[in-house]
Design an enzyme around this catalytic site. Structure first.
Site, short mmCIF file in Angstrom:
data_model
loop_
_atom_site.label_atom_id
_atom_site.label_comp_id
_atom_site.label_asym_id
_atom_site.label_seq_id
_atom_site.Cartn_x
_atom_site.Cartn_y
_atom_site.Cartn_z
N LYS B 192 13.69 -69.84 -56.25
CA LYS B 192 12.25 -69.41 -56.45
C LYS B 192 12.29 -67.84 -56.41
CE LYS B 192 7.57 -69.47 -56.80
NZ LYS B 192 7.08 -68.41 -56.17
N GLU B 199 10.39 -62.44 -62.91
CA GLU B 199 8.87 -62.26 -63.15
C GLU B 199 8.49 -60.70 -63.10
OE1 GLU B 199 6.36 -65.00 -60.65
OE2 GLU B 199 5.01 -63.11 -60.45
#
Lengths: 344, 344, 344, 344
Positions: B192, B199
């Protein structure tokens, strides 16, 4: 030897001062009559003659004439065109300003049919050039650059201003005296351009490092001063230092790997204004930093550090704002995150 | 199957909603009684039972208990400690928040002597997770992750939410359904973390590109609007475009190489607020972007793009100011350059 | 409506296929007779007519002629010149290739005296364009772009290929159908150029992140595998993960913030070749990535991420070698450090 | 005054040589008996006494004992623990190596109950320290640092090694003599760490700039040497320079803005090996470059230049390979592009 100087700003005037101090003479031109008169007065024994008329300036020069143009890049082209009308075969035009080397290549070609020679000289040294000498990066044809040798030698710092590089022997090269014929037309400004690109990167290295020192006491902020969206420090005990940044720059001047003239200047600036309050932090960039990246891209040379230093200057002037708004808009869109207000 | 949920913020509540919609039941805990009551009321046929007492929460769970902790990273550690006091051998604690994976490794080890199992679940999906499903990156021991399978399947988006990858055949892997057992304790948050690092970089790529489009009419500025220290455009005719940025983001959504969910969201944000005036451009960063760079450095992996995107966020919040002042101080020192005032 | 297509490479041929499928007709030109014949055969009911003679090609077109040039950038200029000789007032030349938008501005101006209109169309979609439709970014005069509308609509993906952006209502804009008139000559290629710049940055974000996952087991290297000059890991226990990178890209496709078409493709590539052994890692760059940085510099827009992604591609091809040798030479000079040999 | 030195590598031995030259005495320890004997022999009048037994070493020191540990970072902790067993209240342990400042904070705390004082000294100067003096960045308690003053003065370069900073008057600060008490435990290594971070950035600035000069003749490549996927030069006439890079570094040493010690060393290295053939271009990084970025991230300070310089070093060692393979795999997937083979 005689030098003609067009443009008596700080750089042009100081170059004239350095050569007459060495026994050369100068004919100088500027549009401002007071400036001309004042510099003329400095020349002992009539070593500096001045005028505000370009034709008179050309007439006063001995053949082959040497006309050094030292004016803002924006008007250099126009003045060189005017000069070219007045000069004759065998004469030499020098562009000592900050032209892009592309211009040099075009101008040298354009002057060729008239037999006028073109020499581009990248000049580094800034406001200290009068005292320290100017580092000269020269482009042009070999006979002309050799013809200028005694003038260049007087303008350059001279071999004594740095210790001789180990292994170098015999007669010093001109590079060891502070001037270098780098290649044909444009080569001088090309090397000067890369010099400035490096300058950007080195300056940013210092600036970023000093910023780390400057914030080394961030661990003393209380936890409540961190907002919900900020990452609180995992180990605030690691950031409890009140570093005296001016003294750090001073200590690095002696014996450290990062000792440099830029550091000397930084130490002086920080001594005079320890918190740099006289600067708002909007950093200008001249063309050369940009052109360096362009050249690197054309050559396919990776310059992540030089490019990052240029872009940081753009950001310092607020040019990242729209991009930052886009980022905040995205974060709001996918995570519902609201922007945090400024602390200050 | 039954899930215990600690923390009924948007994420926690939406996860509960997704599983009960699929026929599972939930026991929920929050310190806010109204929040608990309101979610309880949503559960048809008593599928959601709530409490504001942690011991009651634990007592209401069937063995082996599954307690999913979904609260701010700052207090996660404390609540897990409290839970561990109440749980028994064989029970499972899930950290579904944004903990650093270092913590997972420590916690899993600390809980081992008690026989309590620890599972970390990195959860992506933001405010759209309820509708789209959450992408789940799971770390922990295999038997426990398998035990949770039917819950994870309900929370994840499911195979139908993307076309099947060419070449994949047979029974879909869990990854194809939107959840993945990545490895032992910490592996979920590790993946993650890297997801968020990516991102940052992808977001910055869009933001920088859109900024170029936004300024594409800079050539229409008159020459007099450029200051002495600015580089005037060599070819202003190249920058005469008034690009409709919202429409550009819209057209890229269909058929282009840069189509993505981030672009979908950007198009929506620009449609709602074409000049993004509701955003000041101070971009927050959560820990994960930072941790990603730390991990890359530990591994010796070059991440120039991810790092640049993180540092641009820092700069957006004014954190480059001192460095920029140093740069201006240097320029003043060697070149006598004065800072230019802001245009705006 | 009728379209003339010059160049039947993959892109040109697929554009023809899309329009005839929608009921339009095409006249096609290529220097390769087999290619022409083969595409002609695909056109049912004589919808595709082909020739290897440019004059014949022009003669077969209805007025106002529409000639779409889809050939390598290096020869586009020459072919447009040839076409311009054959076309008449009112006809339209389209450059659908990857020209720099500077060229478009020049060409549109050069064709103006003849009354020939010039339209530039940046085309994204790659090898999937036939099935997915092509995203079209268009520059040119409004009447001509409107004249082309029904063709552009057939080539573009269409509104159904993405969910409608929330808040958009009424008749869909052309952008919602996958094509956009971005501005006057060059605007299409300008927007396409920035699209590709973004593509570089987004691709690098994924690539760097996956590299971190790929090395996540570096902690399992024994201490003796670290050389004297390497920094041994302070906490090797943090890097003990064997991450299944293909599965991670797959799970991110559903519900995560970084879901995108690029990720879909990456997941497929990693499924087919999990260790990417068929790629040596020498990454090409086309002009558009470079031009994007040039444009950003001209505009004074900071693009640290896009630039870093371009420079990483240069480095991947060994172009940093000399710089790296300089670094090693410096380290040897001040610290006596010797270079370490490669491990592999 | 007397100094105890543990570890007689180049740095340790040179520090001893500098202090005895100034009239101080030394007790030295090393595990290698020959090394000890050889240095002992250098000390005139018995000014250097040596041993290979740590207890003997401690016994030979006058109270309060000053034990300077100058050994590889990997074993520093162990040796300090051994010393701590032998030392007494009031004694001083100095870590002059390259420890991370985190360690200093821990060690100072651990030694406190025993009344042993801990001083960390970041030392810059490399192989030239003996002749030039070492730049010393010191962390620790004020009384102890003051106690060491006469030793530090002898090790440091002294005020004469750089011109005095304009504006500084009166008695020179210790920083002007080349040593500085930067703050409590760890502050010395913190400042040294940032020094090295800056060093990375400045080195990269030079290296990238020289690479641009090195490739300035790329325009002389014939068009056929560019492959289909390469961008051929739009204006090859701009890249026809054969720049003599060693001479350029030499000329910049005098009068230019980028003059520095690093440049001096580069000029020497290029004079000795003009094409740098003795270096393969695999650039090592020590921990300090990495720790600098970590500290910047903790502080939220943007360091795009320093980070880019670190990552370029990683890339120089092949660590970007997997990322580059991912990029090529993506390009193949969406565009059908094949990788081009290496030219060399």
């Amino acid at each position: 030897m005689q030098l003609g100087m067009v443009g008596l700003g700080r750089m042009g005037a100081n170059i004239v001062r350095r050569i007459v101090k060495d026994g050369h003479t100068a004919v100088v031109f500027d549009t401002n009559a007071d400036t001309v008169k004042s510099l003329e007065a400095e020349g002992e024994g009539g070593s500096i003659k001045g005028t505000t008329d370009l034709a008179e300036f050309v007439a006063a020069l001995e053949k082959p004439r040497v006309a050094w143009v030292m004016i803002p890049a924006g008007i250099t082209g126009k003045v060189i065109d005017q000069l070219a009308e007045l000069l004759e075969e065998g004469d030499i035009i020098i562009d000592g300003g900050n032209s892009r080397y592309h211009e040099d290549i075009k101008r040298a070609k354009a002057l060729q049919p008239k037999g006028i020679h073109y020499v581009d000289i990248g000049t580094s040294g800034g406001v200290f050039g009068l005292a320290r000498g100017f580092c000269l990066m020269v482009g042009g044809e070999t006979p002309q650059v050799e013809h200028l040798d005694s003038l260049l030698k007087s303008i350059a710092p001279g071999i004594g201003t740095a210790e001789r590089t180990p292994g170098r022997e015999g007669d010093p090269s001109t590079a060891e005296q502070g001037y270098l014929h780098c290649g044909p037309a444009g080569a001088g400004h090309f090397v000067k351009m890369v010099h400035n690109g490096i300058e950007y990167g080195a300056m940013a290295a210092y600036a970023e490092g000093l910023n780390i020192l400057h914030k080394a006491n961030i661990g003393s902020r209380s936890a409540s001063e961190f907002s919900a969206e900020e990452t609180p420090l995992e180990q605030p005990e690691l950031y409890q230092y009140d570093i005296d940044v001016p003294e750090v720059t001073e200590v690095w001047r002696r014996g450290s790997v990062v000792a440099s003239w830029l550091l000397d200047l930084t130490a002086a600036a920080l001594h005079a204004d320890p918190e740099l309050k006289s600067f708002g932090g909007r950093v200008s960039d001249s063309g050369e930093g940009r052109w360096t990246i362009d050249a690197a891209i054309d050559e396919g040379v990776p310059v992540p550090v030089l490019a990052a230093s240029l872009f940081q200057r753009f950001s310092s002037r607020g040019e990242a704002l729209y991009a930052d708004q886009v980022l905040s808009a995205m974060r709001h869109a996918f995570g519902g995150h609201n922007e945090l207000p400024s602390k200050s």
